[in-house]
Structures are given as C-alpha cells and as structure tokens.
Design a protein around this motif. Structure first.
Motif, mmCIF file in Angstrom:
data_model
loop_
_atom_site.group_PDB
_atom_site.id
_atom_site.type_symbol
_atom_site.label_atom_id
_atom_site.label_comp_id
_atom_site.label_asym_id
_atom_site.label_seq_id
_atom_site.Cartn_x
_atom_site.Cartn_y
_atom_site.Cartn_z
ATOM 1 N N GLU A 27 22.249 -13.145 70.761
ATOM 2 C CA GLU A 27 22.784 -14.413 70.892
ATOM 3 C C GLU A 27 22.329 -15.613 70.085
ATOM 4 O OE1 GLU A 27 25.000 -17.101 74.130
ATOM 5 O OE2 GLU A 27 24.041 -15.474 74.674
ATOM 6 N N TYR A 55 32.103 -22.886 83.161
ATOM 7 C CA TYR A 55 30.773 -22.196 83.049
ATOM 8 C C TYR A 55 30.949 -21.278 82.090
ATOM 9 C CZ TYR A 55 29.087 -24.853 86.933
ATOM 10 O OH TYR A 55 28.517 -25.805 88.067
ATOM 11 N N LEU A 56 30.012 -21.091 81.188
ATOM 12 C CA LEU A 56 29.743 -19.862 80.235
ATOM 13 C C LEU A 56 28.534 -19.149 80.777
ATOM 14 C CD1 LEU A 56 29.693 -21.980 76.679
ATOM 15 C CD2 LEU A 56 31.869 -20.862 78.006
ATOM 16 N N CYS A 57 28.776 -18.091 81.319
ATOM 17 C CA CYS A 57 28.056 -17.270 82.180
ATOM 18 C C CYS A 57 27.386 -15.994 81.055
ATOM 19 C CB CYS A 57 28.570 -16.411 83.279
ATOM 20 S SG CYS A 57 27.563 -15.719 84.375
ATOM 21 N N HIS A 58 26.253 -15.909 81.014
ATOM 22 C CA HIS A 58 25.429 -14.982 80.211
ATOM 23 C C HIS A 58 24.747 -13.930 81.118
ATOM 24 C CE1 HIS A 58 25.370 -17.920 76.894
ATOM 25 N NE2 HIS A 58 25.463 -18.627 77.707
ATOM 26 N N PRO A 98 32.998 -27.240 78.523
ATOM 27 C CA PRO A 98 32.148 -26.469 79.119
ATOM 28 C C PRO A 98 31.042 -27.344 79.870
ATOM 29 C CG PRO A 98 32.628 -25.244 77.114
ATOM 30 C CD PRO A 98 33.106 -26.416 76.950
ATOM 31 N N GLN A 149 28.456 -9.989 80.597
ATOM 32 C CA GLN A 149 28.388 -9.226 79.287
ATOM 33 C C GLN A 149 28.900 -8.095 79.204
ATOM 34 O OE1 GLN A 149 24.320 -9.300 77.801
ATOM 35 N NE2 GLN A 149 23.830 -11.261 78.654
ATOM 36 N N ALA A 190 33.605 -16.871 79.796
ATOM 37 C CA ALA A 190 33.954 -18.427 79.728
ATOM 38 C C ALA A 190 34.991 -18.498 81.052
ATOM 39 C CB ALA A 190 34.585 -18.899 78.507
ATOM 40 N N HIS A 229 25.923 -23.797 80.519
ATOM 41 C CA HIS A 229 25.582 -22.109 80.183
ATOM 42 C C HIS A 229 24.934 -21.641 81.585
ATOM 43 C CE1 HIS A 229 26.130 -21.699 75.839
ATOM 44 N NE2 HIS A 229 25.868 -23.101 75.603
ATOM 45 N N TYR A 264 29.041 -13.800 76.582
ATOM 46 C CA TYR A 264 29.233 -14.383 77.872
ATOM 47 C C TYR A 264 30.671 -14.413 78.213
ATOM 48 C CZ TYR A 264 30.210 -18.286 74.538
ATOM 49 O OH TYR A 264 30.610 -18.985 73.546
ATOM 50 N N LYS A 268 20.462 -13.804 78.822
ATOM 51 C CA LYS A 268 21.255 -13.937 77.490
ATOM 52 C C LYS A 268 20.942 -12.714 76.711
ATOM 53 C CE LYS A 268 21.910 -18.574 75.639
ATOM 54 N NZ LYS A 268 21.640 -19.379 74.665
ATOM 55 N N THR A 294 21.124 -18.205 81.842
ATOM 56 C CA THR A 294 20.544 -18.031 80.584
ATOM 57 C C THR A 294 19.533 -17.019 80.510
ATOM 58 O OG1 THR A 294 19.166 -19.772 80.573
ATOM 59 C CG2 THR A 294 21.620 -20.208 79.742
#
Length: 133
Positions: free
Chosen positions: A119, A25-28, A106, A33, A42, A109, A40, A115, A112
């Motif tokens: 970005e 997961y790409l966590c925003h 991945p 942050q 990873a 996301h 984000y 975000k 989001t």
C-alpha cells in the motif's frame, strides 16, 4: 436532516439512510482487507441515523466473523457490501454502495499497523482516468 440513498451493484437491494453521519474511517485491518479484497475498507458510521430498506431485503445477508466484532452485510446475488447495524445501534455504511454524494471527508485511517505491505507504494504509480490501452 440528511438523507442518503444507496444500492447494491445489481440494483436488487436499495436503501435509504436518514440522519447525520458521525465519522468516515478507512480501515486497514486484515479482516477488512479480506472482506474487500483491497487495501482497506471505506466505511461511514452513525450512532443516530436510521436505515430503511426500500427493496430487496430478502437478498441481503450478514456474516459475522466468529469471536470478533467484524460484521459484513452483502447482497446474495452480486456480493456488493451493504449497510448493517452493529451492537449498540451503530450503523455502518460501506461508502461505495451509496448513490448519493457524501459531504463528509474521511476522518482517519484506522488499524494502520495492519496495512498491506504494497500500500505504501500506491502514490508513486502512474494514474489513468480509465482502463489503460
């Protein structure tokens, strides 16, 4: 069974992960942050893989943000993010600390809605293979 190796930036903490990775997961979220200083985090996740520290366990520390599930393990010497085990045995591995190649792409996301405002403009930027002159 898959085996992955990783280390911190200074090389003090080295680890091995044995088992399969479930998701990437790409966590925003705002915690990630701040945690990464970037847009984000990873992270790879596994319910069944096992983490073994090969060297430097005394250099690894963990911070849990009070009243949240946000947790970060890192090297006390260089600050590099490192794997940790969350509640119910969920292993979380920062993708950037792996020295082995990872076949999984991945998955999604997440968070989001949080975000960073800037970005959305990243894809339009000029790209360099290294540091520009």
């Amino acid at each position: 069974m898959s085996v992955y190796f990783g280390s911190c930036l200074c090389g003090t903490a080295k680890f091995e992960v044995q088992g399969e990775l479930d998701s990437f997961y790409l966590c925003h979220c705002q915690h990630c942050q701040k945690d990464t200083g970037s847009a984000y985090a990873a992270n790879l996740f596994s319910q069944s893989a096992k983490l073994t520290w090969l060297t430097g366990t005394d250099s690894v520390t963990t911070f849990t943000l009070p009243n949240t599930q946000h947790r970060k393990s890192f090297c006390k010497l260089c600050g590099c993010a490192l794997p940790n085990t969350h509640s119910a045995g969920l292993l979380v591995i920062p993708a950037g600390c792996l020295d082995s190649k990872v076949a999984i792409s991945p998955t999604a996301h997440i968070y989001t809605a949080s975000k960073a405002d800037w970005e959305s403009k990243l894809d339009a930027l000029v790209k360099f293979d290294g540091l520009p002159d």
